[in-house]
Design an enzyme around this catalytic site. Structure first.
Site, PDB file in Angstrom:
ATOM      1  N   HIS A 243       0.829  -1.219   0.000  1.00 55.32           N
ATOM      2  CA  HIS A 243       0.000   0.000   0.000  1.00 55.32           C
ATOM      3  C   HIS A 243       0.861   1.266   0.000  1.00 55.32           C
ATOM      4  CE1 HIS A 243      -3.468  -2.478   1.231  1.00 55.32           C
ATOM      5  NE2 HIS A 243      -2.739  -2.959   2.222  1.00 55.32           N
TER       6      HIS A 243
HETATM    7  C1  BDR Z   1      -3.106   0.899   5.290  1.00 52.12           C
HETATM    8  O1  BDR Z   1      -3.337   0.431   6.600  1.00 52.12           O
HETATM    9  C2  BDR Z   1      -2.163  -0.106   7.150  1.00 52.12           C
HETATM   10  O2  BDR Z   1      -2.433  -1.370   7.629  1.00 52.12           O
HETATM   11  C3  BDR Z   1      -1.113  -0.093   6.058  1.00 52.12           C
HETATM   12  O3  BDR Z   1       0.146   0.264   6.605  1.00 52.12           O
HETATM   13  C4  BDR Z   1      -1.604   0.940   5.084  1.00 52.12           C
HETATM   14  O4  BDR Z   1      -1.134   2.236   5.410  1.00 52.12           O
HETATM   15  C5  BDR Z   1      -3.845  -0.004   4.307  1.00 52.12           C
HETATM   16  O5  BDR Z   1      -5.212   0.010   4.573  1.00 52.12           O
END
Ligand code: BDR
Ligand code: CA
Length: 313
Positions: A243
């Site tokens: 992500h």
């Molecule tokens: C986001 O939430 C966190 O778990 C990850 O680091 C990312 O920033 C994804 O939904």
């Protein structure tokens, strides 16, 4: 061109860690002025520690790491150990950091840094809940017009939710903070789940990290090995979605991403859809566009860039 000055606001998190490593390996394009930790994936004490572990892994103990807010503006903290493990950075065995936290509060660092630089020359890169950023805007509204751009990971439209059926984690944890940021009037580029779920670490891509033969390559491969079990079980996907590195990749090669400049509002009232990013992708309202909401990523180009840059560390 001079590198772009950024502040990384983060809750590491394996994918946050890779985003930070990508930024630190790209000094021609990115100058990291500092890192501010926020509570999110795990509590603040751990995110502030993990951010320093990552700087040390990159050999960059010169980067100041500040602790920021320990809870969302109006709600109890929700964490994601079910995804990231107890430490937030489960997977590789990495030493405890030797570098100390920088003195002062992360929010004050954001404020002072924006005031100290020419207006329009500092970009904010939030990779977690938006608590630090919103708190800085509330405490010092004069800084809002000084921000060059916000490039953030958060939200979803076609993919809807990963922490609830309707909401993505970063926005869900502090929806009031997200609302302040999305209403700030600053140019915002958003990396939602619609994009990040395509940035998947397939076994072949993870082998390429491992094949770098470096400490960084191994650590990244072990992080994604750990992190992928959640998405494999939940979505049946091939590997872990990276992500947050979409944010730093965008700063280096924006052409890897495409999207639409649209209106995005944050749901802060409904229990059922709290934290939903109500994205007017189809332009069915006359609400003013406030965000460049990405919809596509060239995943091959993204992993080529990432692997090439990690090889430099
Ligand atoms: C986001 O939430 C966190 O778990 C990850 O680091 C990312 O920033 C994804 O939904
Ligand atoms: Ca994150």
């Amino acid at each position: 061109m001079a590198p772009r000055k950024i502040i990384i606001d983060t809750d590491p998190g394996q994918d946050d860690a890779v985003a930070i490593l990508l930024a630190l390996s790209s000094p021609e394009e990115i100058e990291v002025l500092g890192i501010t930790a926020v509570a999110g994936n795990v509590p603040l004490e751990l995110t502030a520690k993990n951010a320093r572990i990552v700087c040390e892994l990159a050999g960059r103990t010169d980067i100041p790491v500040y602790a920021g807010c320990e809870r969302p503006l109006k709600r109890p903290l929700v964490t994601a150990e079910h995804v990231h493990g107890k430490t937030g950075l489960d997977g590789p065995v990495l030493p405890d950091p030797q570098m100390p936290l920088a003195e002062g509060h992360g929010v004050d660092f954001i404020i002072e840094t924006l005031r100290a630089h020419e207006p329009g020359t500092v970009t904010l890169c939030p990779l977690g809940p938006l608590t630090n950023i919103a708190t800085a805007f509330q405490k010092a509204p004069d800084i809002i017009e000084r921000v060059q751009e916000i490039v953030l990971m958060g939200g979803a439209y076609f993919e809807v939710g990963n922490i609830t059926p309707a909401a993505e984690f970063n926005i869900y944890v502090d929806p009031e903070a997200a609302e302040i940021v999305f209403k700030s009037g600053i140019h915002i580029a958003v990396m939602p789940l619609d994009v990040t779920h395509d940035a998947l670490v397939t076994p072949h891509r993870n082998d390429a990290f491992r094949a770098l033969g470096s400490q960084v390559g191994h650590a990244v491969a072990e992080m994604t090995d750990f992190f992928e079990r959640f998405d494999k079980e939940k979505y049946g996907s091939e590997g872990a979605p990276l992500h947050d590195p979409c944010v730093t990749a965008y700063l280096i090669q924006p052409e890897l991403f495409s999207g639409r400049h649209i209106n995005v509002e944050i749901e802060t009232q409904s229990e059922l859809t709290l934290g939903m990013t109500v994205a007017d992708w189809w332009g069915v309202t006359d609400r003013t566009p406030n965000a460049m909401f990405m919809g596509n990523v060239d995943a091959h180009g993204f992993f080529t860039l990432l692997t090439e840059r990690l090889a430099r560390l």
